[in-house]
Design a protein around this motif. Structure first.
Motif, PDB file in Angstrom:
ATOM      1  N   GLY A  23       0.621  -1.445   0.627  1.00  0.00           N
ATOM      2  CA  GLY A  23       0.498   0.208  -0.074  1.00  0.00           C
ATOM      3  C   GLY A  23       0.804   1.335   0.092  1.00  0.00           C
ATOM      4  O   GLY A  23       1.372   1.655  -0.815  1.00  0.00           O
ATOM      5  N   ILE A  24       0.413   2.229   1.152  1.00  0.00           N
ATOM      6  CA  ILE A  24       0.751   3.559   1.067  1.00  0.00           C
ATOM      7  C   ILE A  24       2.803   3.177   1.493  1.00  0.00           C
ATOM      8  O   ILE A  24       2.712   2.649   2.427  1.00  0.00           O
ATOM      9  N   GLY A  51      -0.476  -0.072  -3.740  1.00  0.00           N
ATOM     10  CA  GLY A  51      -2.067  -0.372  -4.075  1.00  0.00           C
ATOM     11  C   GLY A  51      -2.147  -0.048  -5.104  1.00  0.00           C
ATOM     12  O   GLY A  51      -1.784   0.541  -6.132  1.00  0.00           O
ATOM     13  N   THR A  52      -3.704  -0.136  -5.550  1.00  0.00           N
ATOM     14  CA  THR A  52      -4.523  -0.704  -6.818  1.00  0.00           C
ATOM     15  C   THR A  52      -5.408   0.181  -6.550  1.00  0.00           C
ATOM     16  O   THR A  52      -6.482   0.484  -7.799  1.00  0.00           O
ATOM     17  N   THR A  53      -6.124   1.029  -5.766  1.00  0.00           N
ATOM     18  CA  THR A  53      -7.200   1.838  -5.514  1.00  0.00           C
ATOM     19  C   THR A  53      -6.341   3.543  -5.045  1.00  0.00           C
ATOM     20  O   THR A  53      -5.850   3.375  -4.286  1.00  0.00           O
ATOM     21  N   PRO A  54      -7.129   4.422  -5.283  1.00  0.00           N
ATOM     22  CA  PRO A  54      -6.903   5.003  -5.140  1.00  0.00           C
ATOM     23  C   PRO A  54      -7.258   5.829  -3.732  1.00  0.00           C
ATOM     24  O   PRO A  54      -7.417   4.983  -2.633  1.00  0.00           O
ATOM     25  N   ALA A  55      -6.288   6.645  -2.474  1.00  0.00           N
ATOM     26  CA  ALA A  55      -5.786   6.131  -0.702  1.00  0.00           C
ATOM     27  C   ALA A  55      -5.925   7.347  -0.281  1.00  0.00           C
ATOM     28  O   ALA A  55      -4.775   8.205  -1.039  1.00  0.00           O
ATOM     29  N   THR A  56      -6.154   8.093   0.981  1.00  0.00           N
ATOM     30  CA  THR A  56      -6.573   8.901   1.570  1.00  0.00           C
ATOM     31  C   THR A  56      -5.251   8.788   2.559  1.00  0.00           C
ATOM     32  O   THR A  56      -4.661   7.973   2.951  1.00  0.00           O
ATOM     33  N   LEU A  57      -4.916  10.061   3.252  1.00  0.00           N
ATOM     34  CA  LEU A  57      -3.738   9.663   4.077  1.00  0.00           C
ATOM     35  C   LEU A  57      -4.303  10.164   5.136  1.00  0.00           C
ATOM     36  O   LEU A  57      -4.853  11.453   5.383  1.00  0.00           O
ATOM     37  N   GLU A  58      -4.174   9.312   6.252  1.00  0.00           N
ATOM     38  CA  GLU A  58      -4.423   9.835   8.145  1.00  0.00           C
ATOM     39  C   GLU A  58      -2.773   9.698   9.979  1.00  0.00           C
ATOM     40  O   GLU A  58      -2.475   8.566   8.137  1.00  0.00           O
ATOM     41  N   GLY A  59      -2.735  10.122   9.734  1.00  0.00           N
ATOM     42  CA  GLY A  59      -1.981  10.131  10.572  1.00  0.00           C
ATOM     43  C   GLY A  59      -1.405  10.320  12.298  1.00  0.00           C
ATOM     44  O   GLY A  59      -2.612  11.443  12.686  1.00  0.00           O
ATOM     45  N   GLY A 128      -7.113   2.079   5.974  1.00  0.00           N
ATOM     46  CA  GLY A 128      -6.149   0.583   5.978  1.00  0.00           C
ATOM     47  C   GLY A 128      -5.515  -0.282   5.919  1.00  0.00           C
ATOM     48  O   GLY A 128      -4.998   0.337   5.053  1.00  0.00           O
ATOM     49  N   GLY A 129      -4.712  -0.540   7.051  1.00  0.00           N
ATOM     50  CA  GLY A 129      -3.603  -1.208   6.154  1.00  0.00           C
ATOM     51  C   GLY A 129      -2.267  -0.940   7.130  1.00  0.00           C
ATOM     52  O   GLY A 129      -2.690  -0.367   8.513  1.00  0.00           O
ATOM     53  N   PRO A 130      -1.800  -1.168   7.044  1.00  0.00           N
ATOM     54  CA  PRO A 130      -0.100  -1.004   7.021  1.00  0.00           C
ATOM     55  C   PRO A 130      -0.322   0.421   7.549  1.00  0.00           C
ATOM     56  O   PRO A 130      -0.141   1.124   6.932  1.00  0.00           O
ATOM     57  N   ALA A 131       1.018   0.834   8.985  1.00  0.00           N
ATOM     58  CA  ALA A 131       0.989   2.383   8.995  1.00  0.00           C
ATOM     59  C   ALA A 131       2.944   1.762   8.899  1.00  0.00           C
ATOM     60  O   ALA A 131       3.511   1.579   8.441  1.00  0.00           O
ATOM     61  N   ILE A 132       3.458   3.370   8.263  1.00  0.00           N
ATOM     62  CA  ILE A 132       4.512   3.967   8.395  1.00  0.00           C
ATOM     63  C   ILE A 132       4.625   4.735   8.981  1.00  0.00           C
ATOM     64  O   ILE A 132       4.424   5.611   9.179  1.00  0.00           O
ATOM     65  N   LEU A 133       6.208   4.239   9.606  1.00  0.00           N
ATOM     66  CA  LEU A 133       6.229   4.737  10.701  1.00  0.00           C
ATOM     67  C   LEU A 133       8.140   5.629  10.746  1.00  0.00           C
ATOM     68  O   LEU A 133       8.370   4.989   9.897  1.00  0.00           O
ATOM     69  N   THR A 134       8.278   6.905  10.805  1.00  0.00           N
ATOM     70  CA  THR A 134       9.748   7.369  10.612  1.00  0.00           C
ATOM     71  C   THR A 134       9.781   8.270  11.369  1.00  0.00           C
ATOM     72  O   THR A 134       9.058   9.149  11.526  1.00  0.00           O
TER      73      THR A 134
END
Length: 337
Positions: A23-24, A51-59, A128-134
């Motif tokens: 995904g992201i 991914g295969t569909t448009p995605a918006t972000l949250e965090g 939904g899906g896994p998160a990215i941490l930086t």
């Protein structure tokens, strides 16, 4: 703990996976530190929608103790000050640079001396899906105030509360007159304190002894210096000669308190601004914002302000009690603060 292990630990704690799983995905590049002293604190990150569909972000931004929400938008120009546009979905197999804006109101509740909080920016797709941490650091402002207005306002509020307390203590004498207090450089310690601290902060601001010193430091230093000079001039304007004692002058008690208010405003403001200036210098010398030297500077500043409050209370109450024209108890020539 090694830097490469931190994302793994955070991922385990949050029940997520690290960047690049699916995904992201966060593209290479380290976000710059967020500075909540700025009008619209933000940083920029580039994300890829695998991914295969448009995605918006949250965090959110987390550092183990605090969790602060963040907002996203797609900037038209790479400027923190720009309002930007609403974030449009990131299309499949496309990369997009987005602006991450921290909730400065929430971070503003974290009081204390200026410091840098280290944490992680957590990004995930809203679907939904896994998160990215930086890793991402957030600069926290000092309790002493983030703007020139605050640097001027808080010492004024402190001086007003102090003079109000003195007025309540000598309330029966407020409508009376007292023999004039003498203003002399060697006796008026309050005026000298306002002048000296104001001049030091002015010079420190002009010479910019630390990177965090702004022109506001110079401006507030000038203001506090002028307050130290204006107080005795204002007090002289409230004095008049006594008919029974042509060689003596007297003035209302409220005029004495008003002049003391200006003096203490300049003294408190000069001390607090000087403490912030020395704190910035300590940060520069030590190379860190959480050093012991800077903490000692702030504690010492607090203790000096407390000592000024205790000493000023004793001096003002004693001067008024001893110098009332209607009931003189004079043992000495009183001095203006």
């Amino acid at each position: 703990m090694n830097r490469w292990m931190r994302p793994l630990v955070w991922a385990a704690l949050l029940g997520t996976s690290v960047a690049g799983a699916q995904g992201i995905e966060l593209l290479p590049g380290t976000p710059r530190p967020l500075d909540i002293r700025a009008a619209s604190p933000c940083t920029f990150v580039t994300v890829m929608n695998r991914g295969t569909t448009p995605a918006t972000l949250e965090g959110e931004w987390v550092n183990g103790v605090n969790s602060v929400p963040v907002a996203f938008d797609a900037p038209a120009v790479p400027m923190c000050e720009a309002a930007g546009t609403a974030l449009t979905p990131i299309q499949p197999q496309r990369a997009r640079t987005v602006r991450v804006k921290v909730n400065s109101a929430a971070l503003g509740t974290l009081l204390g001396r200026r410091s840098v909080l280290e944490g992680h920016l957590v990004l995930r797709a809203a679907q939904g899906g896994p998160a990215i941490l930086t890793p991402l650091a957030v600069e926290k402002p000092s309790l002493l105030g983030r703007t020139g207005v605050q640097r001027l306002l808080w010492p004024f509020v402190l001086a007003c509360l102090f003079i109000l307390g003195v007025a309540l203590r000598v309330r029966r004498a407020l409508g009376q007159e007292m023999f004039a207090a003498e203003w002399a450089p060697e006796k008026s310690w309050g005026s000298n304190l306002a002048l000296i601290t104001g001049l030091i902060t002015t010079v420190g601001g002009v010479t910019k002894i630390a990177e965090s010193v702004t022109p506001l430091v110079t401006l507030t230093g000038v203001v506090f210096t002028l307050l130290g000079l204006a107080a005795p001039l204002l007090y002289r304007a409230t004095l008049h000669s006594l008919a029974a004692h042509p060689d003596r002058q007297a003035g209302p008690v409220w005029g004495y308190l008003l002049a003391s208010l200006l003096t203490l405003w300049g003294a408190f403001g000069g001390l607090i601004t000087l403490g912030a200036l020395l704190d910035s210098l300590a940060n520069r010398l030590s190379g860190t914002s959480d050093d012991l030297l800077g903490t000692l500077v702030m504690v010492l500043t607090f203790l000096i302000v407390l000592a000024v409050i205790v000493f000023s209370w004793q001096r003002l109450v004693q001067n008024i009690d001893e110098q009332l024209v209607a009931a003189p108890k004079r043992h000495r020539q009183s001095a203006l603060l």
